[in-house]
Design an enzyme around this catalytic site. Sequence first.
Site, PDB file in Angstrom:
ATOM      1  N   GLU A 400       0.809  -1.219   0.000  1.00 38.86           N
ATOM      2  CA  GLU A 400       0.000   0.000   0.000  1.00 38.86           C
ATOM      3  C   GLU A 400       0.841   1.267   0.000  1.00 38.86           C
ATOM      4  O   GLU A 400       0.506   2.247  -0.670  1.00 38.86           O
ATOM      5  CB  GLU A 400      -0.958  -0.013   1.198  1.00 38.86           C
ATOM      6  CG  GLU A 400      -2.078  -1.035   1.075  1.00 38.86           C
ATOM      7  CD  GLU A 400      -2.947  -0.804  -0.152  1.00 38.86           C
ATOM      8  OE1 GLU A 400      -3.263   0.369  -0.455  1.00 38.86           O
ATOM      9  OE2 GLU A 400      -3.304  -1.784  -0.824  1.00 38.86           O
ATOM     10  N   HIS A 496      -6.143  -6.298 -10.322  1.00 38.61           N
ATOM     11  CA  HIS A 496      -5.387  -7.301  -9.576  1.00 38.61           C
ATOM     12  C   HIS A 496      -5.175  -8.552 -10.419  1.00 38.61           C
ATOM     13  O   HIS A 496      -4.124  -9.198 -10.333  1.00 38.61           O
ATOM     14  CB  HIS A 496      -6.102  -7.636  -8.269  1.00 38.61           C
ATOM     15  CG  HIS A 496      -6.238  -6.470  -7.344  1.00 38.61           C
ATOM     16  ND1 HIS A 496      -7.314  -5.608  -7.394  1.00 38.61           N
ATOM     17  CD2 HIS A 496      -5.426  -6.007  -6.369  1.00 38.61           C
ATOM     18  CE1 HIS A 496      -7.160  -4.675  -6.477  1.00 38.61           C
ATOM     19  NE2 HIS A 496      -6.023  -4.878  -5.843  1.00 38.61           N
TER      20      HIS A 496
END
Length: 603
Positions: A400, A496
């Site tokens: 992140e 993803h």
Amino acid sequence: MRGPHIRSLAVAVAVTTTATGLAGTAFAGPATGTERATASTDSGTSTSAASVVTAARAAAFAHASATGVTRGDELRAQDVLIDPEGARHVRFIRTHQGMPVLGGDLVVHLSHKLAYTGVTRAAAQSVELATTQAKLTAGQAEAKAAAVAKGDAGTARLVVDARDGGAALAYQIPVSDSSTAEATGTSTVVVDAVTGKVRSNTPDSDEFLSPKLLDTLREHGETLNPATGTAVQPNSLTAAAAASRAVHYPVTASGTGTSLFVGKVPLTTTRTARTSYLLKDPTRWGTETRDAKGKELENFAQGKKFTTTNDKWGNGAVSHRDSAAVDAQYGITKTLDFYKKTFGRKGIANNGKAARGMVHFGNKVANAFWDSTCGCMLYGDGDGDMFKKPLVVLDVTGHELTHGVVDATAKLEPTRVDSDGNQYGEAGSLNESLADIFGSNVEFSANNAKNPPNYLIGEKLGLAQKFLRRLDHPSLDKLEGTVDYWSPQVYDAEVHAGSGVSSHAYYLLAEGSGSKKIGGFTYDSPTYDGSTVTGIGRTKATAIFYRALTRYMVSTTDFHDARIATLKAAADLYGADSTAYNTVDQAWAAVNVTVDNTPAARH
């Protein structure tokens, strides 16, 4: 994700062609010099940044046919990078007639003598508006944004949207309390100022677990309750000697944390009084973790400070609110350490400023986020049902925070976002891939025996398949349907799922194809064409991908552009005739990204 997102054309005028196919890519211009270093560096030289920016701006206008800069454009420097061999790279954000240009970013490349050597640009077309007169009022645009994002609209501003291959006058509107955005509830909506069409509606935060994945986990009936440490509370630290001397507070202190996932760890903290300590690291620019107190806070200043009287933090269980904070602070500082010692990067934005995190975010939030509004990491505690524990795992933090690094550099954006918040498109997939690549490198850098480094992502989440994603053989991830190889369908893949293309190329570049055991983990990486790839090592592969991100990628970079960016980076670092350069080409071919199958039209 970050800001208003939609993909635009990512091609510029190419002026050189080599055997590996540098023509027709996002890089335009002759090659820069070569650097025989093992990693890129952002250190300065005697040339001032201001003079580099001035020269780059002048070059952009002087070479308008290549850069796409037109009358009415202004360029504001976002970043200046000076390579060891002297090449300069200036990343610009563009305005047109005073309005921000979405998809107008570009990087101007200069020699050590400040001569123009090329450009990497997000949009192929020049920004030329058919009209500067809006038919919608700002109020009408705000009402439409509020309706589509199902929230409270802020103030609309006029922008030029150059992300779809054209240039449209549009309004950009922030929306808070949006029910179409998970967690923080903020979105950015772009509305065409002439037609009233909604051009994009994008959540501002980047969640680790996509809405699509969460739905899949619910369908599978998975309950994730990853094992946590059982370490006992650390022994008390003795402060008697320090207390006997006159001390001027605050001072740097050495504490100990007992985490949920990585056992007992040292923490550098701030001692604010004789028996008062703050979870803030003065040796890493004041990096700090706070408690969101179960609220969806996007203002770090509103978070509650973590303090103790003895510089001991957590007990290794969720029963102590400090335990999650230990994992978060440890993960954030280890991510900062990786970027600094590997690339000389001073913080997430390379500006010597603190990184920040907030744990206990929201009520039963089963996710972790990079939030550009807050400029910090946000960690939920889990929903108590499917996720039983906070998502404060080390590689989640590395992943992140890398989105923060991408925010500060290429700002890679997805093509589109659906009504559920799922993101699609190659630039967005590349963003997710880089987060996985550098997230795994954070594990290697930390080298914690309680969290052994590997090429798996989310292996500590307690998933039935034992990981969330993996770099060596991405399609073994059945939850997200991650792909091993590029095909035309990847252009509109969920980000993803699509991330596997470049993650696989990176692994092949670093470790090569076939079966092998690395650090106790077994890998077996296939290739699209059955070729054998011999890796050049993780250190060189990581250096190449970082240099490509910071020098040669822009908001619209797709996988074929990424191939060129990494070839340029390999040439800079190791030479165009090097093994590293040739292996970059082989690794991309092994995931079916070649000059021959480069799409003729870049969408």
